[in-house]
Design a protein around this motif. Structure first.
Motif, PDB file in Angstrom:
ATOM      1  N   ASP A  82       7.599  17.111   5.692  1.00  0.00           N
ATOM      2  CA  ASP A  82       7.131  15.706   5.306  1.00  0.00           C
ATOM      3  C   ASP A  82       8.359  15.006   4.420  1.00  0.00           C
ATOM      4  N   HIS A  83       7.911  14.062   3.652  1.00  0.00           N
ATOM      5  CA  HIS A  83       8.737  13.582   2.789  1.00  0.00           C
ATOM      6  C   HIS A  83       9.018  14.205   1.622  1.00  0.00           C
ATOM      7  N   ARG A  84       8.074  14.965   1.022  1.00  0.00           N
ATOM      8  CA  ARG A  84       8.225  15.653  -0.182  1.00  0.00           C
ATOM      9  C   ARG A  84       8.708  16.943  -0.196  1.00  0.00           C
ATOM     10  N   LEU A  85       8.674  17.582   0.768  1.00  0.00           N
ATOM     11  CA  LEU A  85       9.391  18.951   1.188  1.00  0.00           C
ATOM     12  C   LEU A  85       9.130  19.892  -0.017  1.00  0.00           C
ATOM     13  N   SER A  86       7.811  19.877  -0.357  1.00  0.00           N
ATOM     14  CA  SER A  86       7.512  20.795  -1.465  1.00  0.00           C
ATOM     15  C   SER A  86       6.312  21.995  -1.071  1.00  0.00           C
ATOM     16  N   ARG A  87       6.170  22.348   0.200  1.00  0.00           N
ATOM     17  CA  ARG A  87       5.522  23.394   0.558  1.00  0.00           C
ATOM     18  C   ARG A  87       6.437  24.796   0.052  1.00  0.00           C
ATOM     19  N   PRO A  88       5.845  25.777   0.240  1.00  0.00           N
ATOM     20  CA  PRO A  88       6.379  27.043  -0.406  1.00  0.00           C
ATOM     21  C   PRO A  88       7.590  27.310   0.552  1.00  0.00           C
ATOM     22  N   ALA A  89       7.662  27.107   1.972  1.00  0.00           N
ATOM     23  CA  ALA A  89       8.837  27.121   2.560  1.00  0.00           C
ATOM     24  C   ALA A  89       9.937  26.368   2.544  1.00  0.00           C
ATOM     25  N   ASP A  90       9.481  25.210   2.228  1.00  0.00           N
ATOM     26  CA  ASP A  90      10.662  24.126   1.842  1.00  0.00           C
ATOM     27  C   ASP A  90      11.159  24.292   0.455  1.00  0.00           C
ATOM     28  N   LEU A  91      10.352  24.914  -0.482  1.00  0.00           N
ATOM     29  CA  LEU A  91      10.826  25.094  -1.714  1.00  0.00           C
ATOM     30  C   LEU A  91      11.916  26.471  -1.588  1.00  0.00           C
ATOM     31  N   ALA A  92      11.527  27.346  -0.658  1.00  0.00           N
ATOM     32  CA  ALA A  92      12.394  28.502  -0.545  1.00  0.00           C
ATOM     33  C   ALA A  92      13.732  27.968  -0.001  1.00  0.00           C
ATOM     34  N   PRO A 104       0.803  -1.262   0.090  1.00  0.00           N
ATOM     35  CA  PRO A 104       0.086   0.012   0.075  1.00  0.00           C
ATOM     36  C   PRO A 104       0.847   1.385  -0.240  1.00  0.00           C
ATOM     37  N   SER A 105       0.230   2.307  -0.662  1.00  0.00           N
ATOM     38  CA  SER A 105       1.147   3.603  -0.848  1.00  0.00           C
ATOM     39  C   SER A 105       0.004   4.687  -0.313  1.00  0.00           C
ATOM     40  N   GLN A 106       0.534   5.808   0.427  1.00  0.00           N
ATOM     41  CA  GLN A 106      -0.451   6.711   0.736  1.00  0.00           C
ATOM     42  C   GLN A 106      -0.338   7.803  -0.476  1.00  0.00           C
ATOM     43  N   TYR A 107       0.485   7.326  -1.328  1.00  0.00           N
ATOM     44  CA  TYR A 107       0.446   8.418  -2.559  1.00  0.00           C
ATOM     45  C   TYR A 107      -0.435   8.069  -3.795  1.00  0.00           C
ATOM     46  N   GLY A 108      -1.253   6.702  -3.690  1.00  0.00           N
ATOM     47  CA  GLY A 108      -1.852   6.585  -4.702  1.00  0.00           C
ATOM     48  C   GLY A 108      -2.081   4.694  -4.853  1.00  0.00           C
ATOM     49  N   ASP A 109      -1.867   4.439  -6.052  1.00  0.00           N
ATOM     50  CA  ASP A 109      -1.958   2.994  -6.307  1.00  0.00           C
ATOM     51  C   ASP A 109      -0.829   2.213  -5.472  1.00  0.00           C
ATOM     52  N   PRO A 143       7.221  10.376   6.865  1.00  0.00           N
ATOM     53  CA  PRO A 143       6.874   9.110   7.220  1.00  0.00           C
ATOM     54  C   PRO A 143       7.598   7.922   6.529  1.00  0.00           C
ATOM     55  N   ASP A 144       8.317   8.279   5.476  1.00  0.00           N
ATOM     56  CA  ASP A 144       8.932   7.233   4.545  1.00  0.00           C
ATOM     57  C   ASP A 144      10.364   7.024   4.597  1.00  0.00           C
TER      58      ASP A 144
END
Length: 252
Positions: A227-237, A157-162, A199-200
């Motif tokens: 989180d794992h992706r670090l894709s929020r505006p502050a993370d991208l900054a 199982p994956s929290q990101y989709g299939d 979490p990953d």
């Protein structure tokens, strides 16, 4: 923003999709993660950032990912690392700053080891070297390991989709590219960004990479609520700030 795009023929029936914005050195190369591609938030934000600064930037999809051809289930760490080197060698010259996300962090480390004279710096975003062993195989129950050996593939199982397909070939090949059990022969500046709410991939993996790397110019940035992706505006900054400092340090 429009980038020149194309496909690199690997000569084995696989064509790798790429987007390359020309500019001054060093070239920033983005290496995506497992089951990710070059259209994600980090890759596109970095492409726009490099274009604004006038720096060259390359992003691409591994075989079986995104717009590239190939069977994802046939992919391995060795095959995807070879894809990365093929695109880098064919489409770039001079010095590079490698930016690897999750699995891309592992592949970036392998690429830096393979091309030490070309890599001026390396950035890992939730970098996950050795994940096939530590986070997949070692985390499986004996029954799951038996299923994987018998069927050649296990769907988890994956929290990101299939559900995520994990192949026995991926696990076996990954064992040939493990890095954390020895000194990592990386001597360029190394920056590791990791969310402590990931979490990953456990955030202390960044500390292990820092400890094992031969480079003395290593900095770890932990984002407590990241989180794992670090894709929020502050993370991208934070990512842009990190890359900007390396570009200023590495530019002729």
């Amino acid at each position: 923003m429009t980038q020149p795009t194309g496909h690199l023929d690997r000569g084995n029936g696989t064509k790798l999709a790429w987007a390359h914005h020309p500019g001054r050195e060093p070239t920033v190369v983005f290496l995506p993660g497992f089951r990710s591609d070059m259209t994600g938030d980090k890759a596109t934000a970095l492409a726009a950032f490099c274009a604004d600064r006038g720096h060259a930037m390359l992003r691409f999809d591994y075989s079986g990912h995104g717009a590239s051809s190939g069977d994802f289930l046939a992919g391995t760490i060795g095959a995807w690392s070879a894809d990365a080197l093929a695109v880098i060698d064919a489409l770039t010259t001079g010095q590079l700053i490698l930016v690897g996300s999750s699995m891309g962090g592992w592949i970036a480390l392998l690429a830096a080891i393979a091309r030490p004279d070309r890599v001026a710096a390396l950035v890992g975003i939730a970098a996950a070297p050795d994940f096939t062993q530590r986070l997949m195989w070692d985390a499986m129950t004996p029954a799951e390991q038996a299923t994987l050996r018998r069927d050649g593939v296990l769907y988890v199982p994956s929290q990101y989709g299939d559900p995520t397909p994990i192949t026995h070939a991926l696990i076996q090949d990954g064992a040939n590219h493990l890095l954390l059990s020895r000194r990592i022969p990386i001597r360029c500046p190394l920056r590791l960004l990791h969310g402590q709410a990931d979490p990953d991939v456990p955030w202390d993996l960044a500390l292990q990479i820092a400890e094992q790397a031969e480079s003395q110019d290593v900095r770890v940035s932990l984002v407590k609520d990241g989180d794992h992706r670090l894709s929020r505006p502050a993370d991208l900054a934070l990512l842009r700030q990190t890359i900007a400092a390396l570009l200023d340090q590495s530019s002729p």
